[in-house]
Design an enzyme around this catalytic site. Structure first.
Site, short mmCIF file in Angstrom:
data_model
loop_
_atom_site.label_atom_id
_atom_site.label_comp_id
_atom_site.label_asym_id
_atom_site.label_seq_id
_atom_site.Cartn_x
_atom_site.Cartn_y
_atom_site.Cartn_z
N ASP A 45 26.62 6.78 -42.83
CA ASP A 45 27.25 6.81 -41.50
C ASP A 45 26.74 5.64 -40.66
O ASP A 45 27.16 5.46 -39.52
CB ASP A 45 27.05 8.17 -40.81
CG ASP A 45 25.60 8.54 -40.58
OD1 ASP A 45 24.71 7.79 -41.00
OD2 ASP A 45 25.36 9.60 -39.96
N SER A 46 25.85 4.81 -41.26
CA SER A 46 25.51 3.53 -40.63
C SER A 46 26.77 2.70 -40.41
O SER A 46 26.76 1.73 -39.64
CB SER A 46 24.52 2.75 -41.51
OG SER A 46 24.99 2.68 -42.83
N ASP A 84 27.42 10.41 -46.75
CA ASP A 84 26.75 11.05 -45.61
C ASP A 84 27.62 12.10 -44.95
O ASP A 84 28.81 11.86 -44.68
CB ASP A 84 26.45 9.99 -44.54
CG ASP A 84 25.01 9.52 -44.57
OD1 ASP A 84 24.15 10.24 -45.13
OD2 ASP A 84 24.75 8.43 -44.04
N LYS A 112 24.72 13.69 -48.52
CA LYS A 112 23.40 13.55 -47.88
C LYS A 112 23.48 14.17 -46.49
O LYS A 112 24.47 13.99 -45.78
CB LYS A 112 23.01 12.07 -47.79
CG LYS A 112 21.70 11.84 -47.03
CD LYS A 112 21.12 10.46 -47.28
CE LYS A 112 21.72 9.34 -46.47
NZ LYS A 112 21.55 9.48 -45.01
N GLU A 114 21.06 15.06 -42.89
CA GLU A 114 19.83 14.77 -42.14
C GLU A 114 19.24 16.05 -41.55
O GLU A 114 19.99 16.91 -41.07
CB GLU A 114 20.14 13.81 -40.98
CG GLU A 114 20.56 12.43 -41.43
CD GLU A 114 20.77 11.48 -40.26
OE1 GLU A 114 20.37 11.79 -39.12
OE2 GLU A 114 21.34 10.41 -40.50
N GLU A 180 12.94 8.17 -44.31
CA GLU A 180 13.15 6.95 -43.50
C GLU A 180 12.01 6.77 -42.52
O GLU A 180 11.64 7.70 -41.78
CB GLU A 180 14.50 7.05 -42.76
CG GLU A 180 14.77 5.83 -41.89
CD GLU A 180 16.21 5.69 -41.43
OE1 GLU A 180 17.09 6.45 -41.89
OE2 GLU A 180 16.46 4.78 -40.61
O1 KIV Z 1 23.65 5.79 -43.02
C1 KIV Z 1 22.84 5.10 -43.65
O2 KIV Z 1 23.07 3.95 -43.97
C2 KIV Z 1 21.57 5.71 -44.00
C3 KIV Z 1 20.49 4.77 -44.43
C4 KIV Z 1 19.81 4.21 -43.24
C5 KIV Z 1 19.53 5.42 -45.35
O3 KIV Z 1 21.40 6.89 -43.91
#
Ligand code: KIV
Length: 263
Positions: A45-46, A84, A112, A114, A180
């Site tokens: 989600d970056s 994500d 993934k 968080e 992280e």
């Molecule tokens: O969204 C992302 O790119 C991430 C990385 C910073 C690990 O979660």
């Protein structure tokens, strides 16, 4: 090159061999990343920051993630695809399940999420239904407003709590952990405390795998980058060369170097 599965990552951990992970958001980069030998692509989600130009990942929607996961899947032939779950996509167990299923249908091999130890219930809910999960611990960018900024996590007593969370989430069924922005010593302690592979970003050289955001690795992120970032384009002639250099540096344990780590 062989197709990468979760078992491949477990075998690499057992053999003491490192693996590399990079974020990916489209089909063209998906092909280049495959060719570089990089084991895992994270549809992160970056993308909210590096593609959409926001100042955090909070505005990213599940529809955004599904769109980019489909694109990455279209270019992929061998890497493991992790996608994500964006901000608030786990508001309840049924919502979490439906959102994770959408990412899996779009081409993800695992999702993934968080959080912290409280993720255990959601993780076992997903894994019992055939959806593997990576738990993202330490600095969790979706909670940046609560954390008061993008800061190193797990210093002092918080480190012991993080090791305990990691063990609880593995027991709940997490297939991978992502750590992280934590001190090197804690990155090592978590990696040793669990059997599943641990991916690090700003977590020192001792985690089983390393991840970087694609735009950071290529040196095209707007503004200031974090201490743990290395621009691999600086000594490369092309994007494929930079991706291959990153992969090799992780495999050889040359990246991250001490200047990329928190003590
Ligand atoms: O969204 C992302 O790119 C991430 C990385 C910073 C690990 O979660």
């Amino acid at each position: 090159m062989k197709v990468v599965t979760l078992n491949t990552l477990k075998e690499l951990k057992a053999a003491g061999e490192k693996f590399s992970v990079v974020t990916c958001y489209d089909a063209a980069f998906s092909q280049r990343i495959n060719e570089a030998g990089i084991e895992v692509m994270l549809v992160g989600d970056s993308l909210g920051m590096v593609l959409q130009g926001h100042d955090s990942t909070l505005p990213v929607t599940l529809d955004d993630m599904v769109y980019h996961t489909r694109a990455v899947k279209a270019g992929n032939s061998r890497s493991l695809i992790m996608a994500d779950l964006p901000f608030m996509s786990d508001a309840s167990l049924p919502i979490l399940l439906e959102n994770s299923a959408r990412l899996m249908r779009a081409g993800a091999h695992l999702v993934k999420i968080e959080g912290d130890a409280w993720l255990a219930e959601g993780i076992s809910h997903l894994t019992r239904r055939g959806i593997p999960v990576c738990a993202h611990l330490g600095l969790t960018p979706q909670t940046v407003n609560q954390l008061g900024g993008y800061k190193v996590q797990g210093r002092g007593e918080a480190g012991q709590a993080l090791i305990k969370s990691a063990q609880e989430l593995e027991a709940a069924g997490a297939s991978l952990l992502l750590l992280e922005c934590v001190p090197t010593e804690l990155g090592r302690a978590v990696t040793e405390a669990v059997d599943c592979p641990v991916i690090g970003i700003g977590a020192g050289p001792d985690t089983d795998g390393q991840v970087l955001v694609l735009h950071d690795l290529l040196g095209i992120t707007p503004g200031k980058t974090a201490k743990f970032v290395k621009n691999f384009m600086q000594d490369s002639q092309s994007i494929p060369d930079a991706l291959a250099a990153y992969h090799q540096a992780v495999k050889n344990n040359d990246f991250p170097a001490p200047e990329h780590c928190f003590q």
